[in-house]
Design a protein around this motif. Structure first.
Motif, PDB file in Angstrom:
ATOM      1  N   VAL A 158       0.824  -1.213   0.000  1.00 42.68           N
ATOM      2  CA  VAL A 158       0.000   0.000   0.000  1.00 42.68           C
ATOM      3  C   VAL A 158       0.860   1.266   0.000  1.00 42.68           C
ATOM      4  O   VAL A 158       0.573   2.218  -0.723  1.00 42.68           O
ATOM      5  N   ASN A 159       1.959   1.259   0.797  1.00 37.20           N
ATOM      6  CA  ASN A 159       2.831   2.445   0.804  1.00 37.20           C
ATOM      7  C   ASN A 159       3.379   2.730  -0.592  1.00 37.20           C
ATOM      8  O   ASN A 159       3.440   3.875  -1.034  1.00 37.20           O
ATOM      9  N   GLU A 213       0.613   4.169  -2.665  1.00 32.22           N
ATOM     10  CA  GLU A 213       0.287   5.553  -2.313  1.00 32.22           C
ATOM     11  C   GLU A 213       1.289   6.524  -2.944  1.00 32.22           C
ATOM     12  O   GLU A 213       0.907   7.562  -3.497  1.00 32.22           O
ATOM     13  N   GLN A 272      -8.019  -3.247   2.110  1.00 32.91           N
ATOM     14  CA  GLN A 272      -6.992  -2.377   2.675  1.00 32.91           C
ATOM     15  C   GLN A 272      -6.632  -1.263   1.682  1.00 32.91           C
ATOM     16  O   GLN A 272      -6.474  -0.099   2.054  1.00 32.91           O
ATOM     17  N   SER A 292      -9.477   1.276   1.467  1.00 39.48           N
ATOM     18  CA  SER A 292      -9.621   2.177   2.613  1.00 39.48           C
ATOM     19  C   SER A 292      -8.410   3.103   2.774  1.00 39.48           C
ATOM     20  O   SER A 292      -8.492   4.110   3.462  1.00 39.48           O
ATOM     21  N   SER A 293      -7.295   2.792   2.120  1.00 46.01           N
ATOM     22  CA  SER A 293      -6.090   3.621   2.243  1.00 46.01           C
ATOM     23  C   SER A 293      -5.955   4.628   1.116  1.00 46.01           C
ATOM     24  O   SER A 293      -5.050   5.465   1.133  1.00 46.01           O
ATOM     25  N   THR A 294      -6.773   4.520   0.101  1.00 42.14           N
ATOM     26  CA  THR A 294      -6.652   5.394  -1.072  1.00 42.14           C
ATOM     27  C   THR A 294      -8.028   5.968  -1.413  1.00 42.14           C
ATOM     28  O   THR A 294      -9.037   5.594  -0.815  1.00 42.14           O
TER      29      THR A 294
END
Lengths: 314, 314
Positions: A38-39, A42, A84, A87-89
């Motif tokens: 995810v990092n 992002e 995940q 919800s993170s982006t």
């Protein structure tokens, strides 16, 4: 419509912004020793936004079985998790697919210039395509045509036992001794498979040859005997596994070979490969095999286009 | 609507008049040494007409690859030819399918009382079913769900090389010596496979045991040691092949086991079979295998119902 597409493999993570089969932005990192997908995503989204080519949907093709929108990668500790990511982006649509499921879709959109026809064959009415390809692992998949687009049969056949010929039994035992378990197909046909084969030949016939990585074996195959023999044996066993999968799935529209090893070494997949492919133990199946189109996809980024195709069509 | 349905196998030709999953008339002959399928069919149609249960459409499931509406049976000289049947009879609709393609359809209509649940598992969203079954040969197929019914992936995997375990290497060599070619899967798992295994064990451990047919080995397995051991080894290798096909096709709705051997000996497919099925060389695939429903179809006539289902839905 622009999409963020990913091909999350055992060796590299590729991310791209794709629009109508064209790659507008592309970034790659080494997968190993990475802990967060995810990092990485992002950062990539931020870069795409900065360049004015942001997207609000995404599809990630990852090397492992998909379960409830999650892939725990087979060859690394990385996890690709649809919820995940969502919800993170700010992405409004997120899909996660098996990497070879995406590659099966890529066969429908890849440019003809990126296809090497190994065997012409004659397509039959049954609208099925089978794909197989060695990279970090050995991936497989099947695409079935319907009136409303395509449906997938996922495969984890690279982890099925290896149906190798008895005359390769020494190699079989060598790998079993090394791994401490019965060999599976990708112990033979994958990057580490090529290394296994070279190490076996060092023990058998080339005691002075040094230990080499898969990349080194590929690079030196035209000037070092141990590498040449290793690559030849690798291609023969590769043809055996393509034949086995072609019989298992009898695809009316033929077999596509993908994956990094074939894409980088297309000249090694010539008439010798095709002869071995058609060499069925039972001669009456040779006709079926010779009638099957066999194609090699040389576009290493095909899975990114396949991921876009999944967003467009499913 | 009434249909004439056929299951044309390597040992028996079954013909039936079927209506809504019910068999109204059933006839069987031995396949071997028969030369004309059409003559047999004409006689059957006459009998059905005489009984007032004639039909004007038909589907024939035959044991061999289908090409342009023709199956040349793999294990006999018989030929099932759509055009020839259409021109020799008054049938207005004639379909010809692979026998395991019909069996995949049968999984959708077979009565729950005819199913033995070997492993519960948990069905996944991917609407795929894989079938495998030993009879005269070893058949396989895959059914893929779509919004508009099902699509088939045909398989000739019984003729792919056999991925057997190294500890069964002696059996592998025994069959290779006998056939003069590398063994294929149905040399191990089929009627003749059971005989091969018994003959191998006679050579290895039971020098006084006499040569027996597959049927005799099945009948005597509870009272003769050579037959018991042969059947145990047969079931173990059967489980290996089911596991391999399950990995090759990763079916979200599980695996169905069909074919005459399992239908006649369901008690042999118990916990030992399931443990062997789940025993993947790479432990991380055990979870995938244990999550997969595994069912055995005990209805020997399921393919006839599958043939009707093909007429109803394709």
């Amino acid at each position: 419509m622009r999409s963020i597409c990913g091909d999350i493999g055992g060796t590299h993570d590729d991310l791209a912004v794709v629009e109508d089969g064209e790659i507008l932005l592309h970034q790659q990192r080494k997968t190993r020793r990475q802990h967060s997908f995810v990092n990485y995503l992002e950062d990539f989204i931020e870069e795409a936004d900065d360049k004015g080519i942001g997207a609000d949907r995404a599809c990630f093709a990852a090397a492992g079985p998909v379960r409830d929108g999650v892939v725990n990668l087979t060859h690394t500790n990385l996890r690709v998790d649809r919820e995940q990511i969502a919800s993170s982006t700010d992405l409004t649509e997120v899909k996660v697919a098996n990497d070879f499921t995406a590659f099966t879709d890529a066969t429908q959109v890849v440019d003809e210039s990126q296809i090497k026809h190994l065997q012409q064959g004659d397509s039959r009415d049954l609208d099925t395509v089978s794909v197989i390809g060695a990279g970090t692992g050995l991936g497989k998949g099947v695409l079935v045509g319907t009136e409303n687009g395509h449906r997938h049969v996922e495969s984890e056949g690279g982890h099925a036992p290896a149906p190798i010929r008895p005359r390769d039994g020494g190699l079989h035992s060598f790998i079993e001794d090394r791994t401490g378990r019965p060999p599976v197909q990708e112990d033979f046909v994958s990057g580490r498979g090529l290394k296994n084969i070279h190490d076996f030949l060092r023990q058998e016939s080339f005691p002075n040859a040094e230990e080499l990585s898969p990349e080194q074996i590929s690079e030196r195959k035209d000037r070092q005997d141990s590498c040449r023999e290793a690559f030849d044996l690798f291609v023969s066993v590769y043809a055996d596994l393509v034949r086995a999968f072609a019989l298992e799935t009898n695809p009316g529209k033929g077999v596509y070979i993908g994956g990094g090893v074939a894409a980088r070494n297309p000249d090694e997949f010539g008439s010798r490969f095709v002869e071995r492919f058609a060499d069925a133990p039972e001669p009456r199946f040779e006709r079926l095999l010779r009638g099957m189109p066999v194609r090699l996809v040389t576009d290493y980024k095909a899975s990114l286009l396949g991921a876009e195709h999944i967003l467009e069509t499913h």
